[in-house]
Each structure stands twice: as structure tokens, then as C-alpha cells.
Design an enzyme around this catalytic site. Structure first.
Site, short mmCIF file in Angstrom:
data_model
loop_
_atom_site.label_atom_id
_atom_site.label_comp_id
_atom_site.label_asym_id
_atom_site.label_seq_id
_atom_site.Cartn_x
_atom_site.Cartn_y
_atom_site.Cartn_z
N TYR A 26 -39.14 -22.86 -70.43
CA TYR A 26 -38.66 -21.42 -70.79
C TYR A 26 -39.73 -20.11 -69.97
O TYR A 26 -40.67 -20.66 -69.99
CB TYR A 26 -38.58 -21.05 -72.26
CG TYR A 26 -37.18 -21.10 -72.77
CD1 TYR A 26 -36.35 -20.19 -72.03
CD2 TYR A 26 -36.73 -21.89 -73.66
CE1 TYR A 26 -34.95 -20.08 -72.59
CE2 TYR A 26 -35.39 -21.75 -74.15
CZ TYR A 26 -34.55 -20.97 -73.35
OH TYR A 26 -33.10 -20.83 -73.90
N ASP B 11 -21.50 -9.01 -50.81
CA ASP B 11 -21.30 -10.58 -51.59
C ASP B 11 -21.05 -11.39 -50.42
O ASP B 11 -20.05 -11.59 -49.89
CB ASP B 11 -20.22 -10.44 -52.50
CG ASP B 11 -19.93 -11.71 -53.18
OD1 ASP B 11 -20.68 -12.67 -52.53
OD2 ASP B 11 -19.22 -11.81 -54.14
N THR C 239 -24.16 -16.74 -53.78
CA THR C 239 -24.27 -18.00 -54.36
C THR C 239 -25.28 -18.97 -53.43
O THR C 239 -25.44 -18.49 -52.21
CB THR C 239 -22.90 -18.73 -54.77
OG1 THR C 239 -22.37 -18.87 -53.48
CG2 THR C 239 -22.34 -18.10 -55.96
N LYS D 241 -22.68 -22.86 -51.39
CA LYS D 241 -21.62 -22.70 -50.61
C LYS D 241 -22.15 -23.10 -49.12
O LYS D 241 -22.59 -24.50 -48.88
CB LYS D 241 -20.77 -21.59 -50.38
CG LYS D 241 -20.19 -21.30 -51.68
CD LYS D 241 -19.10 -20.13 -51.90
CE LYS D 241 -18.73 -19.84 -53.30
NZ LYS D 241 -19.27 -18.98 -54.27
N ARG E 53 -26.06 -25.33 -57.43
CA ARG E 53 -25.45 -24.01 -57.88
C ARG E 53 -26.13 -23.31 -58.50
O ARG E 53 -27.20 -23.18 -59.28
CB ARG E 53 -24.59 -24.65 -59.18
CG ARG E 53 -23.72 -25.82 -58.96
CD ARG E 53 -22.77 -25.85 -57.94
NE ARG E 53 -21.79 -24.79 -58.41
CZ ARG E 53 -20.36 -25.10 -58.50
NH1 ARG E 53 -20.12 -26.53 -57.56
NH2 ARG E 53 -19.41 -24.35 -58.98
N1 DSN Z 1 -14.79 -20.09 -56.77
C1 DSN Z 1 -15.44 -19.48 -55.49
C2 DSN Z 1 -14.53 -19.82 -54.31
O1 DSN Z 1 -13.96 -20.98 -54.32
O2 DSN Z 1 -14.54 -18.93 -53.42
C3 DSN Z 1 -15.77 -18.14 -55.40
O3 DSN Z 1 -16.69 -17.93 -56.53
#
Ligand code: DSN
Length: 417
Positions: free
Chosen positions: A54, A200, A226, A229, A235
Site C-alpha cells: 500500500y 485524451d 490509458t 491500447k 491496463r
Molecule cells: N473501451 C475503450 C475503447 O474501446 O475505445 C475506450 O475506453
């Protein structure tokens, strides 16, 4: 993974399900634009002892003891992310994209403040002001749209809405938009009305990190992404900003939005940023774009309408109207042949979001497997066949075999069956 043998012994039920998913990922094709396959090194970092700790707070200033080692990993992740995106300040603690965006709003706005974002059915994200999402409930979102003819952001219209509505923040960066974004154009408009600029870049971060798309980080006030991707990490998410906003952003992430950061994921983020700093990552990112371009060209040649007429990045949105099939039906048909995609709205979609008119395709995962333009074109021909012969089970069965056969030649990194 080293501890899998323990899992097998202790919990065969869970092991069986994980193995089933490994088999699915291995034997089927992934064209969901937001998905990818992480390296075994990232998997190992995620499965490390750092999950036991933690560490509310930030390096050098924690609310729990025993964090000297965690400070090292968090500082390393921060330094690598700064280098990767030329960022002045990075917070690596956000748990995922929506919490990161929530923290950004929390850092710069008060409930009820006006924000401007792209409409969801034009390619925006739920957290960019959709009424069913916290963003649309807490803030007064006004939306801009894509130009109905070009399928692209029309900066004149963005300016019109901005001058009329005078939002406190302008959001750019999208979930289903295949074209370059004019970051400097957005900044100029925002400066006219004194608005904060928020990018974003969840979808395109890997392509930006590789220097293939323009980087908004030096231009915009605050940027979220994020890490899983095109960036191909675990994640999670990060928030970047100018140094002058560092304190308010950090306070918004913790204690504003979150408790303890996930230190094992921070370690995996550091590994992913390390990978993205290597020259091989640029080769991968270049191929992602080449593959998406080849995919768009092949769909166009086969008579499909591709929103905006093509792509500059890793994704494309294909309008299925001319084939007499909805996006949802198409998703189901393609699943039958072992290809995963996600349904997508098209700009001004006459159909509802649960059953929209389009399908979004993305090439990061197939590219990570090593596929190039010729394989991608082959896949589009199978997709076309499946759509045309969707009522012939025998044909779908044989296409599924073709897909499986192709997959066997391009193993997923880290999956050994
Ligand atoms: N769920 C994601 C996407 O598929 O673009 C975005 O958060």
C-alpha cells in the site's frame, strides 16, 4: 509464468478458464482497436510482489511505511513517461482511462462547469460528457460534431461552438476517430476564450510516442492516456500536464479520486514505457498504421463506406449500411469465424448505440502478432465473405478454419498452449 504451476495445483477451476481464454486469444483474431497483447516482461511485472504493498501518497511523501522501494519504481515510471512524451509532469497512478479523466475534470473544474467534447456517436468517449456517464451528470457538457460530408473535425465549427458556449475546458482526442487531430488549432481556439485544453490520447498514445502522429503534450495543458491500447502496456492510465498544474493534478488523482496506487501496475507501466523507448517500438507503430491503411483500402475496394474515407492512425470505422447488416449483427457474424471487433456508431447514426450502423476495426493486436499488409488484406476478404454469406453456416465454418490456420502462423507473444 513462474507461479502458474501453483495456480494449477491450487485452483484448477480458475486455471481452466484462463487457459480457455489463452486458447481463444491464440486461435482467433483481434481487431478491436483498443486491445493489444503485452509482452511476457510486462506480464511478469504485473504478477510481481509489488501487488502486496500500500502506498497512498507520492514518492518521498507516503501515508504508509516501507515505501522506499516503491518510490524507486514510481520515479522510474515517471521519468520514462516524461522522456517518451516530452512531458513536464506525469502522474502514473490513475487506475484506468475513466478514473484518469475524472481526475482531470476534478483538477480543473467545479461541478456544473461548462466543458466542450465530441459527441459520442461521432467518435467521442463516454467520459467526454455522455449523459449516462459521471462526466455528463456532473458537468455541463456542450458537444461538437464531425462534419457530415468529410467525417472529420471541422475546426471552423469547433470555433463557432466554443465562442458561443465559452466552455471552461475543451476536450479533444477520441475513441473512434481515424484522422490526425489539429492540436494547435484547438489550443488557439481555447486561448481565445481562456479555456483549459485537455487531450485524451488513449487510443493513439503509442503512435504519438513513436513520433508518427503529432504530440499534443507540449501544446495542451493536460493530457490523459490509458497505457494498454496502441501503447501496449498494462491496463491503466497516466495523466500528464504542464509543471504549473502538477499540484492540482496530483491532488485530484490522490486523495481526490483514488486511494492506494497499484504498484505492480506502476512497475508494468515502467516496463511498457521502456519498451516504447526502443527503436523496435517505432517499427511496430509504423506497421500498425500501414496495416490500418491497407485495411481501409481493401474495404473501400470492396465497396464499403469507410467514415472519412480512410485512416491516418490505427483504426477505421466502416459503415455496414450498404450490406444490409448492422454493426451488432456484423460483430456476431465475425465472432462466428473467430474475429473479434466492436460495433460502432457512425456520425449522425440513425440506429441506437447498442445496435449501431458501423464496425470499428483496429490493427494494433494483429500487428503485434507480426501480421503485415498481405495478411490484413486476406482478413478483409474473409470478413467480406462472412458478411455476404452470413446465413451459410458451412461457409462460416470454413472461414473459421482459415482464420485459425493464419493464427497458428502468428503466435501471440507470451502464450504457449
Ligand atoms: N473501451 C475503450 C475503447 O474501446 O475505445 C475506450 O475506453
Amino acid at each position: 509464468m513462474e507461479n502458474k504451476k501453483n495456480l494449477i495445483k491450487q485452483d484448477p477451476e480458475v486455471t481452466k478458464i484462463i487457459n480457455k481464454e489463452a486458447k481463444r486469444q491464440s486461435e482467433e483474431l483481434e481487431f478491436i482497436a483498443s486491445e493489444n497483447y503485452v509482452s511476457p516482461a510486462i506480464m511478469e511485472a504485473m504478477g510481481s510482489v509489488l501487488t502486496n504493498k500500500y502506498s497512498e501518497g507520492y514518492p518521498g511523501s507516503r501515508y504508509y511505511g516501507g515505501n522506499a522501494v516503491v518510490d524507486e519504481i514510481e520515479n522510474l515510471a515517471i521519468e520514462r513517461a516524461k522522456k517518451l512524451f516530452s512531458a513536464e509532469h506525469v502522474n502514473v497512478q490513475p487506475l484506468s482511462g475513466s478514473p484518469a479523466n475524472a481526475a482531470v475534470y476534478f483538477a480543473f473544474l467545479k461541478p456544473g462547469d461548462k466543458v466542450m467534447g465530441l459527441k459520442l456517436d461521432h467518435g467521442g468517449h463516454l467520459s467526454h460528457g455522455h449523459p449516462v456517464n459521471f462526466s455528463g451528470m456532473l458537468y455541463n457538457f456542450v458537444q461538437y460534431e464531425l462534419d457530415s460530408k468529410t467525417g472529420r473535425v471541422d475546426m471552423e465549427k469547433v470555433r463557432e461552438v466554443a465562442l458561443r458556449e465559452r466552455p471552461k475546458m475543451i476536450v479533444a482526442g477520441y475513441s473512434a476517430y481515424s484522422r490526425e487531430i489539429d492540436w494547435a488549432g484547438f489550443k488557439k481556439i481555447a486561448d481565445e476564450i481562456g479555456a483549459v485544453t485537455f487531450a485524451d490520447i488513449a487510443h493513439t498514445a503509442g503512435l504519438i510516442a513513436a513520433g508518427l502522429l503529432e504530440n499534443p503534450v507540449p501544446i495542451f495543458d493536460v493530457i490523459s492516456t490509458t497505457t494498454h491500447k496502441t501503447l501496449r502496456g498494462p491496463r491503466g492510465a497516466i495523466v500528464m500536464c504542464k509543471e504549473k498544474f502538477a499540484k492540482q493534478v496530483d491532488r485530484a488523482v490522490f486523495p481526490g479520486m483514488q486511494g492506494g496506487p497499484h504498484d505492480h501496475i506502476t512497475a508494468a507501466k515502467a516496463v511498457a514505457f521502456g519498451e516504447a523507448l526502443q527503436p523496435e517500438f517505432k517499427v511496430y507503430a509504423e506497421q500498425v498504421i500501414k496495416n490500418a491503411t491497407a485495411m481501409a483500402e481493401e474495404f473501400l475496394q470492396r465497396g464499403y463506406r469507410v467514415v472519412s474515407g480512410g485512416t491516418d492512425n490505427h483504426l477505421l470505422v466502416v459503415d455496414m449500411t450498404s450490406k444490409g447488416i448492422t454493426g451488432k449483427e456484423c460483430e456476431i457474424v465475425l465472432e462466428k469465424i473467430g474475429i473479434s471487433v466492436s460495433r460502432s456508431t457512425i456520425p449522425n447514426d440513425p440506429n441506437p448505440p447498442m445496435n449501431p450502423s458501423g464496425v470499428r476495426f483496429g490493427t494494433p493486436a494483429a500487428t503485434t502478432r507480426g501480421m503485415k499488409e498481405s495478411e490484413i488484406k486476406q482478413v478483409v476478404s474473409w470478413i467480406d465473405d462472412a458478411i455476404n454469406d452470413r446465413n451459410e453456416d458451412f461457409k462460416l465454418e470454413s472461414l473459421k478454419e482459415e482464420v485459425k490456420n493464419l493464427c497458428s502462423k502468428f503466435p501471440v507473444p507470451g502464450i504457449k498452449l
